[in-house]
Design a protein around this motif. Sequence first.
Motif, PDB file in Angstrom:
ATOM      1  N   ALA A  11       0.871  -1.244  -0.008  1.00 18.23           N
ATOM      2  CA  ALA A  11      -0.124  -0.104   0.041  1.00 18.23           C
ATOM      3  C   ALA A  11       0.783   1.237   0.033  1.00 18.23           C
ATOM      4  CB  ALA A  11      -1.004  -0.095   1.189  1.00 18.23           C
ATOM      5  N   HIS A  12       1.999   1.193   1.057  1.00 15.25           N
ATOM      6  CA  HIS A  12       2.890   2.373   0.964  1.00 15.25           C
ATOM      7  C   HIS A  12       3.645   2.467  -0.487  1.00 15.25           C
ATOM      8  CE1 HIS A  12       5.627   5.404   2.658  1.00 15.25           C
ATOM      9  NE2 HIS A  12       6.696   4.608   2.124  1.00 15.25           N
ATOM     10  N   GLU A  13       4.197   1.389  -0.895  1.00 16.49           N
ATOM     11  CA  GLU A  13       4.967   1.533  -2.397  1.00 16.49           C
ATOM     12  C   GLU A  13       4.039   2.214  -3.456  1.00 16.49           C
ATOM     13  OE1 GLU A  13       7.169  -1.381  -5.359  1.00 16.49           O
ATOM     14  OE2 GLU A  13       6.543  -2.185  -3.480  1.00 16.49           O
ATOM     15  N   PHE A  14       2.541   1.656  -3.318  1.00 21.95           N
ATOM     16  CA  PHE A  14       2.047   2.017  -4.693  1.00 21.95           C
ATOM     17  C   PHE A  14       1.067   3.238  -4.177  1.00 21.95           C
ATOM     18  CE2 PHE A  14       3.247  -2.470  -5.652  1.00 21.95           C
ATOM     19  CZ  PHE A  14       3.692  -2.237  -6.946  1.00 21.95           C
ATOM     20  N   ASP A  15       1.084   3.766  -3.310  1.00 24.94           N
ATOM     21  CA  ASP A  15       0.364   4.934  -2.720  1.00 24.94           C
ATOM     22  C   ASP A  15      -1.174   4.507  -2.957  1.00 24.94           C
ATOM     23  OD1 ASP A  15      -0.117   7.337  -1.455  1.00 24.94           O
ATOM     24  OD2 ASP A  15      -0.043   8.233  -3.496  1.00 24.94           O
ATOM     25  N   ILE A  16      -1.593   3.526  -2.380  1.00 27.82           N
ATOM     26  CA  ILE A  16      -2.906   3.017  -2.403  1.00 27.82           C
ATOM     27  C   ILE A  16      -3.404   2.596  -1.030  1.00 27.82           C
ATOM     28  CG2 ILE A  16      -3.205   2.353  -4.872  1.00 27.82           C
ATOM     29  CD1 ILE A  16      -2.501  -0.588  -4.334  1.00 27.82           C
ATOM     30  N   THR A  17      -4.556   2.283  -0.910  1.00 19.99           N
ATOM     31  CA  THR A  17      -5.320   2.135   0.391  1.00 19.99           C
ATOM     32  C   THR A  17      -5.198   0.705   0.699  1.00 19.99           C
ATOM     33  OG1 THR A  17      -7.372   1.870  -0.190  1.00 19.99           O
ATOM     34  CG2 THR A  17      -6.869   4.088   0.457  1.00 19.99           C
ATOM     35  N   LEU A  18      -5.199   0.224   1.967  1.00 22.61           N
ATOM     36  CA  LEU A  18      -5.545  -1.210   2.221  1.00 22.61           C
ATOM     37  C   LEU A  18      -6.549  -1.899   1.748  1.00 22.61           C
ATOM     38  CD1 LEU A  18      -4.152  -1.059   5.870  1.00 22.61           C
ATOM     39  CD2 LEU A  18      -2.770  -1.576   3.995  1.00 22.61           C
ATOM     40  N   ALA A  47       3.674  -7.537  -8.884  1.00 21.90           N
ATOM     41  CA  ALA A  47       3.860  -7.173 -10.538  1.00 21.90           C
ATOM     42  C   ALA A  47       2.234  -7.258 -11.088  1.00 21.90           C
ATOM     43  CB  ALA A  47       4.440  -8.405 -11.046  1.00 21.90           C
ATOM     44  N   ARG A  48       1.438  -8.073 -10.488  1.00 23.31           N
ATOM     45  CA  ARG A  48      -0.051  -7.884 -10.689  1.00 23.31           C
ATOM     46  C   ARG A  48      -0.408  -6.413 -10.360  1.00 23.31           C
ATOM     47  NH1 ARG A  48      -3.685 -13.252 -10.508  1.00 23.31           N
ATOM     48  NH2 ARG A  48      -2.652 -14.344 -12.067  1.00 23.31           N
ATOM     49  N   ILE A  49      -0.212  -5.886  -9.024  1.00 20.57           N
ATOM     50  CA  ILE A  49      -0.579  -4.675  -8.721  1.00 20.57           C
ATOM     51  C   ILE A  49      -0.281  -3.680  -9.667  1.00 20.57           C
ATOM     52  CG2 ILE A  49      -0.452  -3.148  -7.008  1.00 20.57           C
ATOM     53  CD1 ILE A  49      -0.398  -5.633  -5.017  1.00 20.57           C
ATOM     54  N   LYS A  50       1.075  -3.630 -10.082  1.00 20.17           N
ATOM     55  CA  LYS A  50       1.849  -2.854 -10.842  1.00 20.17           C
ATOM     56  C   LYS A  50       0.838  -2.887 -12.152  1.00 20.17           C
ATOM     57  CE  LYS A  50       6.200  -1.484 -11.377  1.00 20.17           C
ATOM     58  NZ  LYS A  50       7.628  -2.045 -11.228  1.00 20.17           N
ATOM     59  N   ILE A  52      -2.155  -3.770 -12.672  1.00 23.80           N
ATOM     60  CA  ILE A  52      -3.643  -3.474 -12.329  1.00 23.80           C
ATOM     61  C   ILE A  52      -3.677  -1.888 -12.319  1.00 23.80           C
ATOM     62  CG2 ILE A  52      -5.529  -3.236 -10.721  1.00 23.80           C
ATOM     63  CD1 ILE A  52      -4.511  -6.107  -9.947  1.00 23.80           C
ATOM     64  N   LEU A  53      -2.552  -1.200 -11.611  1.00 23.18           N
ATOM     65  CA  LEU A  53      -2.627   0.324 -11.612  1.00 23.18           C
ATOM     66  C   LEU A  53      -2.309   0.980 -12.834  1.00 23.18           C
ATOM     67  CD1 LEU A  53      -0.959   0.645  -8.159  1.00 23.18           C
ATOM     68  CD2 LEU A  53      -3.263   0.526  -8.521  1.00 23.18           C
ATOM     69  N   ARG A  54      -1.471   0.289 -13.727  1.00 23.13           N
ATOM     70  CA  ARG A  54      -1.199   0.872 -14.830  1.00 23.13           C
ATOM     71  C   ARG A  54      -2.429   0.966 -15.855  1.00 23.13           C
ATOM     72  NH1 ARG A  54       3.793  -1.191 -17.581  1.00 23.13           N
ATOM     73  NH2 ARG A  54       4.818   0.522 -16.330  1.00 23.13           N
ATOM     74  N   GLY A  55      -3.044  -0.157 -15.812  1.00 21.70           N
ATOM     75  CA  GLY A  55      -4.322  -0.332 -16.576  1.00 21.70           C
ATOM     76  C   GLY A  55      -5.380   0.592 -16.120  1.00 21.70           C
ATOM     77  N   ARG A  56      -5.638   0.686 -14.749  1.00 22.97           N
ATOM     78  CA  ARG A  56      -6.507   1.626 -14.228  1.00 22.97           C
ATOM     79  C   ARG A  56      -6.057   2.949 -14.842  1.00 22.97           C
ATOM     80  NH1 ARG A  56     -11.134   0.288 -13.728  1.00 22.97           N
ATOM     81  NH2 ARG A  56     -11.668   1.814 -11.911  1.00 22.97           N
ATOM     82  N   ARG A  57      -4.919   3.577 -14.624  1.00 22.76           N
ATOM     83  CA  ARG A  57      -4.388   4.742 -14.877  1.00 22.76           C
ATOM     84  C   ARG A  57      -4.798   5.320 -16.379  1.00 22.76           C
ATOM     85  NH1 ARG A  57       0.087   4.433 -12.704  1.00 22.76           N
ATOM     86  NH2 ARG A  57       1.177   3.646 -14.362  1.00 22.76           N
ATOM     87  N   ILE A  58      -4.749   4.193 -17.348  1.00 21.34           N
ATOM     88  CA  ILE A  58      -5.177   4.541 -18.773  1.00 21.34           C
ATOM     89  C   ILE A  58      -6.827   4.210 -18.989  1.00 21.34           C
ATOM     90  CG2 ILE A  58      -2.842   4.302 -19.451  1.00 21.34           C
ATOM     91  CD1 ILE A  58      -3.827   1.611 -20.884  1.00 21.34           C
ATOM     92  N   GLY A  59      -7.364   3.912 -17.955  1.00 22.06           N
ATOM     93  CA  GLY A  59      -8.842   3.724 -18.141  1.00 22.06           C
ATOM     94  C   GLY A  59      -9.456   2.580 -18.409  1.00 22.06           C
ATOM     95  N   LEU A  60      -8.619   1.183 -18.137  1.00 28.51           N
ATOM     96  CA  LEU A  60      -9.082  -0.125 -18.528  1.00 28.51           C
ATOM     97  C   LEU A  60      -9.914  -0.275 -17.396  1.00 28.51           C
ATOM     98  CD1 LEU A  60      -5.917  -1.882 -19.908  1.00 28.51           C
ATOM     99  CD2 LEU A  60      -7.820  -0.543 -21.270  1.00 28.51           C
TER     100      LEU A  60
END
Length: 124
Positions: A11-18, A47-50, A52-60
């Motif tokens: 959560a800290h590394e990716f700046d997301i909530t628990l 790696a999956r979290i990374k 997921i977050l990349r996909g969400r950032r571009i709107g997937l």
Amino acid sequence: MQEHFTISELAHEFDITLRTLRFYEEQGLIEPERKGRNRLFSKRDRARIKLILRGRRIGLSLTDIREIIALYDQREEASQAAKLLDLLLERRRQLEAQRQDLDAILAEIDTLEAHCRSISTKPD
């Protein structure tokens, strides 16, 4: 690099909530090990979290991301690349349409601003 990560570390590394990480787990996108009440996330989960977050950032959508992950898990690299390319092209089309809409709205605002300025600067 370490083998396992706690939920707090990720959560800290990716700046997301628990809560976000728990949600991704509930959705079956990540599968941490359980040690009692604690979750231990693997390099694979990280790696999956990374991804997921990349996909969400571009709107997937999460559905789209799930499909890409499933293809990755099946070692279907060519299929994964083709699916991702299709999603990216569609997302680009959507964003370009939104940009055109925004440009039209901004042009209308410019026109209205100019009109309002011309009225407000006229002597009474």
